[in-house]
Design an enzyme around this catalytic site. Sequence first.
Site, short mmCIF file in Angstrom:
data_model
loop_
_atom_site.label_atom_id
_atom_site.label_comp_id
_atom_site.label_asym_id
_atom_site.label_seq_id
_atom_site.Cartn_x
_atom_site.Cartn_y
_atom_site.Cartn_z
N GLY A 179 10.65 3.83 3.15
CA GLY A 179 9.59 2.94 3.12
C GLY A 179 8.72 2.62 4.12
N SER A 197 4.96 -1.41 9.02
CA SER A 197 5.92 -1.49 7.96
C SER A 197 6.85 -2.31 8.30
CB SER A 197 6.15 0.07 7.36
OG SER A 197 5.15 0.57 6.90
N GLN A 199 6.58 8.79 1.95
CA GLN A 199 6.22 9.07 0.40
C GLN A 199 5.61 10.29 0.20
OE1 GLN A 199 4.07 5.88 -1.16
NE2 GLN A 199 3.81 6.83 -3.35
N TYR A 248 -0.30 -12.99 -6.57
CA TYR A 248 0.86 -12.16 -6.31
C TYR A 248 1.43 -11.61 -7.66
CZ TYR A 248 5.03 -10.51 -4.15
OH TYR A 248 6.13 -9.64 -3.49
N LYS A 273 9.79 -9.00 -8.51
CA LYS A 273 10.43 -9.08 -7.29
C LYS A 273 11.90 -10.37 -7.82
CE LYS A 273 8.83 -7.56 -3.50
NZ LYS A 273 9.40 -6.36 -2.94
N THR A 304 0.74 -5.83 6.39
CA THR A 304 1.02 -4.57 6.41
C THR A 304 0.08 -3.90 5.50
OG1 THR A 304 2.66 -5.01 4.19
CG2 THR A 304 3.68 -5.08 6.35
N LEU A 305 0.39 -2.58 5.13
CA LEU A 305 -0.58 -1.98 4.19
C LEU A 305 -0.49 -2.46 2.72
CD1 LEU A 305 -2.09 0.55 4.80
CD2 LEU A 305 -0.34 2.01 3.85
P1 NAD Z 1 4.23 -0.83 3.71
O1 NAD Z 1 3.11 -0.51 2.92
O2 NAD Z 1 4.37 -0.79 5.03
O3 NAD Z 1 5.38 -0.35 2.83
C1 NAD Z 1 5.67 -0.13 1.43
C2 NAD Z 1 6.11 1.20 1.36
O4 NAD Z 1 6.46 1.69 0.02
C3 NAD Z 1 5.31 2.42 1.89
O5 NAD Z 1 5.97 3.14 2.67
C4 NAD Z 1 5.17 3.30 0.74
O6 NAD Z 1 4.93 4.69 0.98
C5 NAD Z 1 6.42 3.09 -0.21
N1 NAD Z 1 6.29 3.62 -1.41
C6 NAD Z 1 5.41 2.95 -2.55
N2 NAD Z 1 5.64 3.76 -3.59
C7 NAD Z 1 6.63 4.73 -3.26
C8 NAD Z 1 7.22 5.87 -3.87
N3 NAD Z 1 6.84 6.09 -5.21
N4 NAD Z 1 8.05 6.26 -3.37
C9 NAD Z 1 8.40 6.23 -2.15
N5 NAD Z 1 7.85 5.16 -1.43
C10 NAD Z 1 6.90 4.52 -1.90
O7 NAD Z 1 4.36 -2.69 3.20
P2 NAD Z 1 5.50 -3.44 3.53
O8 NAD Z 1 5.06 -4.93 3.55
O9 NAD Z 1 6.34 -3.03 4.86
O10 NAD Z 1 6.46 -3.34 2.24
C11 NAD Z 1 8.03 -3.06 2.35
C12 NAD Z 1 8.67 -4.05 1.53
O11 NAD Z 1 8.75 -5.37 1.97
C13 NAD Z 1 8.03 -4.15 0.06
O12 NAD Z 1 9.15 -4.20 -0.98
C14 NAD Z 1 7.25 -5.46 0.05
O13 NAD Z 1 7.13 -5.88 -1.17
C15 NAD Z 1 8.33 -6.36 0.99
N6 NAD Z 1 7.95 -7.36 1.50
C16 NAD Z 1 6.64 -7.59 2.21
C17 NAD Z 1 6.23 -8.62 2.93
C18 NAD Z 1 4.98 -8.44 3.70
O14 NAD Z 1 4.36 -9.69 3.81
N7 NAD Z 1 4.54 -7.59 4.33
C19 NAD Z 1 6.73 -9.92 2.50
C20 NAD Z 1 8.07 -9.85 1.78
C21 NAD Z 1 8.64 -8.69 1.19
#
Ligand code: NAD
Length: 260
Positions: free
Chosen positions: A18, A24, A45, A160, A167, A198-199
């Site tokens: 991820g 990230s 990815q 959301y 989730k 994040t992205l």
């Molecule tokens: P991010 O965009 O940096 O990371 C998301 C990742 O998912 C990316 O690396 C992307 O390549 C990967 N991904 C998506 N589809 C994929 C696939 N088919 N195969 C492999 N990889 C795949 O964003 P983030 O916020 O760091 O997200 C990471 C996790 O944290 C997610 O589950 C997100 O829901 C969770 N999260 C984020 C926040 C926030 O505010 N950023 C809060 C709570 C939870």
Amino acid sequence: MEEKKSSILKGKKGLIVGIANERSLAWGIANCIHQHGGELALTYQNDALKKRIIPLATKVNSNNIYEFDIQNYEKTPSFFKNLSQDFGNLDFIVHAVAFSDKEELKGDYVDTTKNNFLNTMEISCYSFTALIREALPFMNEKANFLTLSYYGAEKVIPHYNVMGIAKSALETSVKYLAVDLGKKGFRVNAISAGPLPTLAARSINGFNDMRKAHAERSPLKRNITHEEVANVSSFMLSELSSGITGATIPVDSGYGIMGI
Ligand code: NAD
């Protein structure tokens, strides 16, 4: 001199799925695990993200970087086989993966399309279960699995939408997986993180309002940091948390306890 925080993860080997870039959550977690003595294999990815991960891998002394699309189920068994040959068996896996069409992370939930509903559920929820199942033959004793969730699983957060449903399902999967894998002495947990830029987060309409509400209304009166999520992740992946499984641990400045 590189900062070392502790040795709580010394001798532990793990896979981080991820990392898209240095913002990230998965990157913060990887860096923190490294500082606590853990050894890492990383995935990206697709080819477009490769150039971003190479310098990050260098920072955590990882020579094991793999292209891995979590939806490519046919390739997953050979991915784990190759990983085990190159890197050895694993003590932990971090799943920090989610996706939904950003056109549906605005407006009303009721307008969710079937296609995006299924795709969001698959990437953001089912993929964790599928990944664990394929990884099982390559896990060491006391293996540990961690995923990332958000408060939109519990309460309605504007825009959301379908991601909240995914989730909720993910957090429930954590409980069922904890029971299945508890028989082997393995643990499964989630961290529910407060909003961080994040992205993926940037594709949620009104994300800045989420951050603002969090900072205004949480008991600590501020947003959380990447490092705070990473610190709790290292604790959850270490023996210090050996009595915890099936849990979703909030790292949210206490936002989730508030009523009004
Ligand atoms: P991010 O965009 O940096 O990371 C998301 C990742 O998912 C990316 O690396 C992307 O390549 C990967 N991904 C998506 N589809 C994929 C696939 N088919 N195969 C492999 N990889 C795949 O964003 P983030 O916020 O760091 O997200 C990471 C996790 O944290 C997610 O589950 C997100 O829901 C969770 N999260 C984020 C926040 C926030 O505010 N950023 C809060 C709570 C939870």
